[in-house]
Enzyme design. Structure first.
Site, short mmCIF file in Angstrom:
data_model
loop_
_atom_site.label_atom_id
_atom_site.label_comp_id
_atom_site.label_asym_id
_atom_site.label_seq_id
_atom_site.Cartn_x
_atom_site.Cartn_y
_atom_site.Cartn_z
N SER A 44 0.81 -1.22 0.00
CA SER A 44 0.00 0.00 0.00
C SER A 44 0.84 1.26 0.00
O SER A 44 1.69 1.46 0.88
CB SER A 44 -0.90 -0.01 1.24
OG SER A 44 -1.43 1.27 1.50
N GLY A 45 0.58 2.15 -0.94
CA GLY A 45 1.27 3.43 -0.97
C GLY A 45 0.94 4.28 0.23
O GLY A 45 1.81 4.94 0.81
N LEU A 46 -0.34 4.28 0.64
CA LEU A 46 -0.74 5.03 1.82
C LEU A 46 0.00 4.51 3.05
O LEU A 46 0.54 5.29 3.84
CB LEU A 46 -2.25 4.91 2.03
CG LEU A 46 -2.79 5.40 3.37
CD1 LEU A 46 -2.49 6.88 3.59
CD2 LEU A 46 -4.29 5.13 3.49
N ASP A 56 0.49 10.90 1.93
CA ASP A 56 0.31 10.04 0.75
C ASP A 56 0.15 10.92 -0.49
O ASP A 56 -0.89 10.95 -1.15
CB ASP A 56 -0.92 9.15 0.96
CG ASP A 56 -1.13 8.15 -0.17
OD1 ASP A 56 -0.14 7.79 -0.83
OD2 ASP A 56 -2.28 7.73 -0.38
N ASP A 83 1.22 -0.95 -5.08
CA ASP A 83 0.48 0.28 -5.33
C ASP A 83 1.45 1.29 -5.94
O ASP A 83 2.26 1.88 -5.25
CB ASP A 83 -0.10 0.80 -4.01
CG ASP A 83 -0.87 2.10 -4.15
OD1 ASP A 83 -1.03 2.58 -5.29
OD2 ASP A 83 -1.32 2.62 -3.11
N ASP A 85 0.75 4.14 -7.43
CA ASP A 85 0.20 5.49 -7.55
C ASP A 85 -0.05 5.81 -9.02
O ASP A 85 -0.70 5.05 -9.71
CB ASP A 85 1.12 6.50 -6.87
CG ASP A 85 1.14 6.35 -5.36
OD1 ASP A 85 0.18 5.76 -4.81
OD2 ASP A 85 2.10 6.79 -4.71
N GLU A 112 -2.90 4.28 -11.17
CA GLU A 112 -4.18 5.00 -11.23
C GLU A 112 -4.13 6.15 -12.23
O GLU A 112 -3.06 6.69 -12.53
CB GLU A 112 -4.56 5.52 -9.84
CG GLU A 112 -3.56 6.49 -9.24
CD GLU A 112 -3.76 6.68 -7.75
OE1 GLU A 112 -4.19 7.78 -7.35
OE2 GLU A 112 -3.48 5.73 -6.98
N LYS A 118 0.17 12.53 -6.94
CA LYS A 118 -1.20 12.15 -6.58
C LYS A 118 -1.56 12.67 -5.20
O LYS A 118 -0.68 13.04 -4.41
CB LYS A 118 -1.36 10.63 -6.65
CG LYS A 118 -0.44 9.80 -5.73
CD LYS A 118 -0.88 9.70 -4.27
CE LYS A 118 -2.21 9.01 -4.07
NZ LYS A 118 -2.06 7.53 -4.06
N ASN A 120 -4.33 11.32 -1.99
CA ASN A 120 -5.14 10.17 -1.62
C ASN A 120 -6.57 10.32 -2.11
O ASN A 120 -7.15 11.41 -2.07
CB ASN A 120 -5.11 9.99 -0.10
CG ASN A 120 -5.76 8.70 0.33
OD1 ASN A 120 -6.96 8.62 0.49
ND2 ASN A 120 -4.94 7.68 0.53
N SER A 121 -7.15 9.21 -2.55
CA SER A 121 -8.48 9.24 -3.15
C SER A 121 -9.57 9.69 -2.19
O SER A 121 -10.64 10.14 -2.64
CB SER A 121 -8.83 7.85 -3.68
OG SER A 121 -7.94 7.46 -4.70
N ARG A 156 -6.12 1.31 -12.54
CA ARG A 156 -7.06 1.78 -11.51
C ARG A 156 -7.84 2.99 -12.03
O ARG A 156 -7.26 4.01 -12.42
CB ARG A 156 -6.28 2.13 -10.25
CG ARG A 156 -7.09 2.77 -9.14
CD ARG A 156 -6.28 2.74 -7.86
NE ARG A 156 -6.64 3.80 -6.95
CZ ARG A 156 -6.14 3.95 -5.73
NH1 ARG A 156 -5.23 3.09 -5.29
NH2 ARG A 156 -6.51 4.95 -4.96
N HIS A 187 -12.69 2.12 -8.27
CA HIS A 187 -12.59 2.66 -6.92
C HIS A 187 -13.79 3.55 -6.62
O HIS A 187 -14.31 4.24 -7.51
CB HIS A 187 -11.31 3.48 -6.80
CG HIS A 187 -10.77 3.59 -5.42
ND1 HIS A 187 -11.24 2.85 -4.37
CD2 HIS A 187 -9.77 4.36 -4.90
CE1 HIS A 187 -10.56 3.15 -3.28
NE2 HIS A 187 -9.67 4.07 -3.57
#
Length: 290
Positions: A44-46, A56, A83, A85, A112, A118, A120-121, A156, A187
């Site tokens: 996980s990037g986060l 992130d 991940d 990104d 993504e 980026k 975070n979503s 993504r 997502h």
């Protein structure tokens, strides 16, 4: 010929059964995920950013992330989906990333369709997206660069996150699939799975679908099985659990000025030594010592 980690991940994603990927953010958490029984791991990037104590937002360089993932893949035998990104730049950066991941036996990458750097979503509204042609170029460059034929490229789709239409999400999925993506990740940040269910029904399993149920966590997994979802990622829960445990432990030690009260609540030193492979070192020592 032995099966590569990439081949294993591709088989899991292409399987008619729902596969679960557990988040990990370093070698230790990856080992724990594998020992628990998970067949694949989400780097996980986060969570990796959080472990560094930073945001992130691509504040960790791609080489720092890659070094962490390399420790993870060396510590485990199950495949890792990284991940990635937005790919840390344009199509050229994505191609270089994929080559490096193949060299390190990382089984796949998820990229993504947002802009670099980026965010975070789950932050903000209406995040800008890369154009479809520009993201297609990243997919094609990544697929051309892979040195393992089974390396998995997961595209993504952030259209629903960005407040775009379902039709745009489907259009992007179609373009990414046509460009060579091995799977698409759709997502959503809604608290229910309505968007995900609608996407899956209209997509109709044209290629494997991956989901991240972080926000719609109350949806029973059988709903996803019925929709034909290929993989679900538990995306940040090991890190979040670790934060809770560390905060509680630090607060108790600070308050009591003693470690006596926490000793029975935490891993023993023997468990630490076992997880880090001290027993294997002893075998090395006996083999190579004069």
């Amino acid at each position: 010929m032995s099966t590569t980690k990439a081949k294993t991940l591709k088989q899991l994603i292409q399987s008619p059964d729902l596969t679960f990927l557990m988040e990990a953010h370093n070698g230790m958490s990856a080992k724990i995920a594998e020992r628990t029984g998970f067949e694949a791991i989400w780097a996980s990037g986060l969570s990796i950013s959080t472990a560094y104590g930073i945001r992130d937002r691509n504040e960790a360089s791609w080489t720092q992330v890659l070094e962490t993932v390399e420790f993870m893949t060396e510590a485990t035998t199950v495949p890792i989906l990284m991940d990635g990104d937005t790919g840390y730049g344009d199509f050229n950066n994505v191609a270089r990333l994929v080559r490096k991941l193949c060299n390190r036996q990382v089984a796949g990458v998820c990229i993504e369709d947002k802009l670099f750097p980026k965010q975070n979503s789950f932050l903000g509204e209406g995040q800008p997206l890369l154009t479809i042609p520009d993201f297609v170029a990243k997919i094609k460059a990544g697929k051309d660069a892979q040195t393992d034929p089974d390396f998995c490229f997961v595209a993504r789709i952030e259209a629903l996150i960005a407040g775009r239409s379902m039709q745009e999400a489907l259009d992007r999925a179609g373009a990414y699939h046509d460009a060579g993506a091995d799977a698409v990740l759709i997502h959503s940040k809604k608290s229910n799975s309505v968007e995900i269910e609608e996407f899956c029904r209209q997509w109709d399993n044209r290629c494997p679908v991956v989901i991240v149920p972080t926000k719609y966590h109350d949806t029973p997994v059988d709903v996803f099985r019925d929709l034909g979802v290929s993989a679900a990622i538990w995306a940040n829960h090991a890190m979040r659990a670790a934060i809770t445990a560390m905060v509680a432990t630090c607060e108790e030690i600070y308050r009591t000025q003693s470690i006596s009260g926490v000793e029975k609540k935490i891993a023993t030193l023997q468990e630490v030594f076992e997880l880090t492979g001290e027993d294997i070192f002893e075998e090395f020592a006996q083999r190579y010592s004069a």
